[in-house]
Design a protein around this motif. Structure first.
Motif, PDB file in Angstrom:
ATOM      1  N   ARG A 203       2.501   6.733  -6.954  1.00 44.86           N
ATOM      2  CA  ARG A 203       1.316   7.743  -7.540  1.00 44.86           C
ATOM      3  C   ARG A 203       1.660   9.200  -7.297  1.00 44.86           C
ATOM      4  NH1 ARG A 203      -4.607   5.152  -5.845  1.00 44.86           N
ATOM      5  NH2 ARG A 203      -4.064   3.195  -6.585  1.00 44.86           N
TER       6      ARG A 203
ATOM      7  N   THR B  58       1.586  -2.798 -10.051  1.00 41.67           N
ATOM      8  CA  THR B  58       0.171  -2.843  -9.809  1.00 41.67           C
ATOM      9  C   THR B  58      -0.436  -1.367  -9.078  1.00 41.67           C
ATOM     10  OG1 THR B  58       0.622  -3.666  -7.405  1.00 41.67           O
ATOM     11  CG2 THR B  58       0.406  -5.279  -9.321  1.00 41.67           C
ATOM     12  N   ALA B  59       0.362  -0.408  -9.440  1.00 38.52           N
ATOM     13  CA  ALA B  59       0.104   1.078  -9.078  1.00 38.52           C
ATOM     14  C   ALA B  59      -1.288   1.291  -9.024  1.00 38.52           C
ATOM     15  CB  ALA B  59       0.973   1.884  -9.294  1.00 38.52           C
TER      16      ALA B  59
ATOM     17  N   ALA C 207       4.516  -3.128  -6.530  1.00 38.93           N
ATOM     18  CA  ALA C 207       3.782  -1.787  -6.414  1.00 38.93           C
ATOM     19  C   ALA C 207       3.818  -1.014  -7.521  1.00 38.93           C
ATOM     20  CB  ALA C 207       4.642  -1.183  -5.080  1.00 38.93           C
TER      21      ALA C 207
ATOM     22  N   ARG D 137       0.939  -1.199  -0.077  1.00 39.44           N
ATOM     23  CA  ARG D 137       0.140  -0.065  -0.052  1.00 39.44           C
ATOM     24  C   ARG D 137       0.843   1.432   0.133  1.00 39.44           C
ATOM     25  NH1 ARG D 137      -2.174  -0.434   4.650  1.00 39.44           N
ATOM     26  NH2 ARG D 137      -1.778   1.306   5.527  1.00 39.44           N
TER      27      ARG D 137
ATOM     28  N   ARG E 116       2.540   1.521  -3.505  1.00 36.42           N
ATOM     29  CA  ARG E 116       1.916   2.133  -4.587  1.00 36.42           C
ATOM     30  C   ARG E 116       1.467   3.611  -4.402  1.00 36.42           C
ATOM     31  NH1 ARG E 116      -2.648  -2.805  -4.131  1.00 36.42           N
ATOM     32  NH2 ARG E 116      -1.492  -4.369  -5.591  1.00 36.42           N
TER      33      ARG E 116
END
Length: 468
Positions: A348, A453-454, A450, A341, A344
């Motif tokens: 971002r 799968t962002a 991460a 988490r 990611r």
């Protein structure tokens, strides 16, 4: 329950955990086995490296005689020099850092503390009690607790806290679970304070935490946000929290101290953070409606808020003297989900930061902020090349790889171990080595995963008993 540490920071007294299970001592037989095994591995690796000097020399010669090997040598040397230089730079910034002392009661601004909770059980009661015990002027403090549609007895424990605290706390219940960001959004709109303080519902604070946390807003008119100092609450219950406690000290008291010297802390943690009201409302619509690749963002609300406030040209600082103690995962599954988490969110927000960090986004020098961004960005873009090189090295020369890696851990982890020992406890500092081995061999895949799968959403650990 105490955090298990004796330090100048103090440890909150009479803290109840979210269960009544007997406390297990991580320095019991299993803890000792892990620590002893850690040092056997590293010392054995050092012995192997010493005895395999001829093999290492032959391997290096083989690399240097090939074009790809020479290119790898140049790249590795450049990365090493960069990392060493950046570490020295951080060390310089760290020694320049100084926490801001609390201002007087008269100078303190009004503050709204927002505690979002989901499936937190009895721990939310301990959180609210610790906040109510703060030595912050009561007439200047508004305490809001928001149950985000919990499926357990969280609402019951909020009501129990309300019975004790009366008008000192206001409790609200979301009709359904909408996510932490929406619970905070409701709190921001209900709050009346000049400063918003967000505290996770599995955290507790020291009596002087709130006043220390909000004082920078009085001293520095450009301050838009402040990060608190996070320690581990449940580090007397399992080995992973003990390791993370040492890791957190380096992450906050070293890394964020350096970032704060540049007035550019990159992430104010959800466990304890403060925001100037005007800064929050300048970006609130964008924050609550934030999307990534067409999907609503339901993770990384703390990093997103920090990023948006930095973009406004505001300073983001760290207060080493504002402590919060928070629960962390006690098992590997919870740990890697928490890191995914975070990873990611990091991907971002680095993309978002790239859009403004090289513009004239604030007055004064922006070089330090840009260097922090570049360092974060390099970690991301180099993750795939490094993991492929690691896998190649593992397959082609497994003994050389394992021995050299463990020796590197012995050398490089000595800094966080020394840093923790100097500030808190020498015995506990040895967990820095165990954590480095765990991360190197058990969590190396987090950043590449991460990145890949962002775009995925979801809290991942929401249904676990220990949430972060």
């Amino acid at each position: 329950m105490n955090s298990g540490n004796k330090s100048s920071a103090g440890t909150p007294a009479n803290i109840e955990s979210n269960n009544n299970m007997p406390v297990k001592n991580p320095t019991s037989t299993w803890g000792i086995v892990v620590l002893v095994s850690t040092f056997i591995l590293m010392i054995g690796a050092a012995f192997l490296v010493y005895n395999l000097q001829t093999d290492f020399a032959a391997y290096n010669m083989e690399k240097m005689n090939s074009s790809w090997g020479f290119a790898f040598f140049i790249l590795a040397s450049a990365l090493f020099l960069y990392r060493a230089g950046f570490f020295i730079y951080n060390l310089y910034l760290y020694f320049r850092y100084k926490a801001i002392e609390s201002v007087s009661d008269e100078e303190l601004p009004t503050a709204t503390v927002i505690v979002p909770a989901y499936n937190e059980g009895k721990q939310v009661y301990a959180t609210l009690m610790s906040l109510a015990a703060s030595d912050f002027p009561k007439e200047k403090l508004q305490l809001l607790a928001i149950d985000d549609g919990s499926k357990d007895d969280t609402w019951y424990w909020m009501q129990e806290a309300k019975k004790v605290l009366g008008d000192r706390v206001s409790i609200y219940q979301q009709p359904q679970n909408k996510g932490k960001r929406h619970a905070l959004y409701r709190g921001f709109n209900l709050g009346t304070g000049d400063v918003f303080v967000t505290v996770d519902s599995d955290s507790v604070v020291n009596p002087d935490t709130l006043r220390n946390l909000v004082s920078p807003f009085v001293v520095n008119e450009k301050c838009g946000a402040v990060a608190g100092n996070i320690r581990v609450l449940n580090n007397d219950k399992a080995l992973l929290p003990k390791m993370l406690n040492v890791s957190f000290v380096l992450s906050f008291e070293f890394v964020r101290s350096a970032e704060s010297t540049l007035e550019s802390v990159l992430c104010t943690p959800g466990a304890l953070a403060a925001y100037r009201r005007t800064s929050v409302f300048k970006c609130l619509p964008q924050w609550i409606n934030q999307t990534f690749m067409g999907k609503a963002s339901d993770i990384g609300e703390d990093r997103a808020m920090t990023n948006m406030i930095l973009k406004q040209g505001k300073h983001v600082l760290f207060q080493r003297n504002a402590y919060a103690y928070t629960n962390v995962p006690e098992k590997y599954k919870g740990l890697y989900k928490m890191f995914i988490r975070w990873g990611r969110s990091n991907v971002r927000e680095n993309i978002q930061m790239a859009k403004y960090v090289f513009t004239n986004f604030r007055e004064g020098s922006k070089t330090g902020t840009r260097l922090l961004f570049i360092n974060q960005f390099l970690k991301i873009i180099m993750s795939y090349p490094l993991i492929f090189l690691m896998l190649f090295f593992v397959i082609s020369h497994p003994v050389l790889f394992i021995s050299s890696t463990l020796l590197s851990i012995l050398i490089l982890s000595s800094f966080p171990a020394f840093f923790y020992a100097k500030k808190y406890n020498t015995t506990e500092s040895f967990w820095a080595y165990s954590y480095s081995i765990l991360y190197t061999f058990g969590l190396f895949w987090i950043t590449p995963y991460a990145i890949a799968t962002a775009s995925k959403s979801g809290w991942l650990t929401r249904e676990l008993s220990t949430k972060k």
